[in-house]
Design an enzyme around this catalytic site. Structure first.
Site, mmCIF file in Angstrom:
data_model
loop_
_atom_site.group_PDB
_atom_site.id
_atom_site.type_symbol
_atom_site.label_atom_id
_atom_site.label_comp_id
_atom_site.label_asym_id
_atom_site.label_seq_id
_atom_site.Cartn_x
_atom_site.Cartn_y
_atom_site.Cartn_z
ATOM 1 N N GLU A 90 -11.502 -1.382 -12.890
ATOM 2 C CA GLU A 90 -11.432 -2.330 -11.688
ATOM 3 C C GLU A 90 -12.727 -2.750 -11.809
ATOM 4 O OE1 GLU A 90 -9.932 -0.849 -7.940
ATOM 5 O OE2 GLU A 90 -7.950 -0.711 -8.815
ATOM 6 N N GLU A 103 -2.606 2.239 -12.408
ATOM 7 C CA GLU A 103 -2.734 2.806 -10.889
ATOM 8 C C GLU A 103 -1.347 1.950 -10.220
ATOM 9 O OE1 GLU A 103 -6.230 2.576 -8.594
ATOM 10 O OE2 GLU A 103 -7.568 3.269 -10.601
HETATM 11 O O1 AHR Z 1 -6.353 5.183 -6.119
HETATM 12 C C1 AHR Z 1 -7.435 4.896 -5.228
HETATM 13 C C2 AHR Z 1 -8.474 3.759 -5.933
HETATM 14 O O2 AHR Z 1 -7.701 2.589 -5.879
HETATM 15 C C3 AHR Z 1 -8.890 3.936 -7.263
HETATM 16 O O3 AHR Z 1 -10.054 4.623 -7.108
HETATM 17 C C4 AHR Z 1 -9.206 2.518 -7.577
HETATM 18 O O4 AHR Z 1 -9.394 2.183 -8.847
HETATM 19 C C5 AHR Z 1 -8.342 1.774 -6.803
HETATM 20 O O5 AHR Z 1 -8.730 0.732 -6.049
#
Ligand code: AHR
Length: 501
Positions: free
Chosen positions: A173, A303
């Site tokens: 990110e 994610e």
């Molecule tokens: O999964 C929680 C958070 O969500 C992670 O650390 C991040 O990559 C995303 O914003």
């Protein structure tokens, strides 16, 4: 009657087992307590890893595990997590809950966890606050099998032979918590950092993953692909994967909504938002196709999952939430979508494995429970390493508000290595059951068996009643010739396995 048409002979793409991957971050009680309790704990463990949790995870064939973050990855300095535990640096995990991070779980422990799980590893490096040298040395530490400062350090720390790295993420990110970069700036850094993620042995070709978009931020993906992916013939460009992050948040980021206390409207809103991941996938797929015509780079949805308000009374920085039949449906429709896009998607990692967001396992002291999402993964593991085949289900739009209509049914079908046909169907209706007639082209059915996860939409498992929602055999299925008929209850996910003559 809704018809489901299946053409088992028409194979479309291979379903990489990694589509059912997981993610574990130094966040809340995911690593500490949820997985790692240390060797001296009263909770039964093997080299510090909870036996109950590891066994449950092995049962769903965890194919790959991502670590150490997440946002934590771009603050993580790997040398803090090696060597004698008592000498490891202690610090505050400022990003997640302001708790003490004692670094007792580091590289050696993560590799040990993957060994116990029998899964591939996906390590996420630090671009946001780390140096090229630090990243390069980490790879040397883990994978170099010769004499070198980092290989010698590894040996001194008790691991003679190098490990293999399967996947390596160059930042996380980086448009946000990983440094708030512009796509151009990150893309240039990516090219530089990945240069030093070296393959020290011909047997270990590390798959490098470049940070992709946040949901629908297509501009980011386009710029990053343009700058980082150059693919003249016989040259692989600079990456093997481009990530995509997509969370299902029923409300706003300020008021996301409760995990267990929601209205029927919120049920549909959540499912609609979960289904919208397909827009993000389609868009990123188009961008990747534009630059990578030969489909060499995988889309890594590293994610995804539901994100609700944390459970009342818990540390808001721990992202601990319950998991209901609604989560089971989100998991089912999402995994069906991944299967359908398995030409391009090569990995996906639900956030997160234990005690955080849409977890498959929750723990409380020495107690553990399996969530409805776990049971969906348990059924969908039949798709791992199978071939997606052509299928189509007749559906209608349902819901309470025209902005949040969803199809009543979702499906995907594969043929596994033994030639068995694996069908997964989800019923998104909170209240209606549907009769389904499934027609399998050129197929004489020899046997069919089925299993189901269902319940009242708010149903969930608690530490006192851990079996409210579970996978059960589903007997009410009729197979004849090339047809199967069954009625799928409201809010249900069914897996059918068919053996053909
Ligand atoms: O999964 C929680 C958070 O969500 C992670 O650390 C991040 O990559 C995303 O914003």
């Amino acid at each position: 009657m809704n018809k489901l048409y299946i053409n088992p002979k028409h194979k479309i793409s291979h379903i990489n087992p990694e589509l059912q991957g997981h993610f574990s971050e130094h966040l809340g009680r995911c690593i500490y307590e949820g997985i790692f309790v240390g060797e001296d704990s009263n909770i039964p463990n093997t080299n510090g890893m909870r036996k109950d949790v590891v066994n449950a995870l092995k049962a769903i064939n965890i194919p790959v595990l991502r670590w150490p973050g997440g946002c934590f990855a771009d603050e993580y300095h790997w040398k803090d997590g090696i060597g004698p535990k008592e000498k490891r640096k202690k610090m505050i995990n400022t990003h997640w809950g302001g708790v003490l991070e004692d670094n007792s779980f580091g590289t050696h422990e993560f590799m040990e966890l993957c060994r116990q799980l029998g899964c591939k590893n996906y390590i996420n490096g630090n671009v946001g606050s780390g140096t090229v040298q630090e990243m390069s040395e980490w790879v040397e530490y883990m994978t170099f099998d010769g004499v070198s400062p980092m290989a010698d350090l590894r040996k001194a720390n008790g691991h003679e032979k190098p490990w293999k790295i399967d996947y390596f993420g160059v930042g996380n990110e980086n448009w946000g918590c990983g440094g708030n970069m512009t796509p151009e700036y990150y893309a240039n850094l990516y090219r530089r950092y990945q240069t030093y993620v070296r393959n020290y042995s011909s047997e270990n070709q590390i798959k490098k993953i470049c940070c992709g978009a946040n949901g629908m931020d297509f501009g980011w993906s386009d710029t990053v692909m343009d700058i980082c992916f150059r693919a003249p013939k016989d040259f692989h460009g600079f990456m093997d994967g481009l990530s995509l992050h997509y969370y299902t948040v029923p409300g706003t980021w300020e008021h996301k909504g409760s995990a267990t206390d929601f209205s029927e409207q919120e049920w549909y809103t959540t499912l609609k938002k979960a289904l919208d991941i397909e827009y993000a996938i389609n868009a990123q797929e188009c961008i990747m196709d534009k630059y990578d015509k030969e489909n060499m780079v995988g889309m890594m949805v590293d994610e995804w999952g539901t994100w609700f308000d944390c459970e009342p009374g818990t540390n808001p920085g721990f992202l601990y939430q319950q998991n209901t039949v609604r989560d089971a449906l989100v998991a089912a429709v999402t995994l069906n979508i991944f299967n359908k896009h398995s030409r391009r998607i090569k990995m996906a990692n639900i956030a997160q494995m234990v005690n955080v967001l849409q977890a498959v396992i929750l723990t409380d002291g020495d107690k553990m429970l399996l969530t409805p999402t776990y049971h969906v993964f348990d059924m969908y593991k039949a798709h791992q390493d199978a071939d997606l085949v052509e299928s189509f289900i007749e559906s209608e739009k349902i819901g309470l508000d025209k902005e949040y209509l969803v199809p009543n049914l979702s499906e995907s079908v594969s043929v596994d290595k033994d030639g068995k046909i694996q069908i997964t169907v989800a019923n998104l209706s909170a209240a209606e059951e549907y009769k389904i007639e499934s027609i399998l082209a050129d197929t004489e059915i020899k046997s069919a068996s089925a299993e189901i996860v269902t319940g009242e939409i708010h149903a969930h498992n608690t530490f006192d009643k851990a079996d409210t929602v579970k996978k059960e055999a589903f007997k009410d299925i009729n197979a004849e010739g090339g047809k199967i008929t069954f009625t799928i209850p409201a809010a249900a996910v069914i897996h059918i396995e068919i053996e053909a003559e």
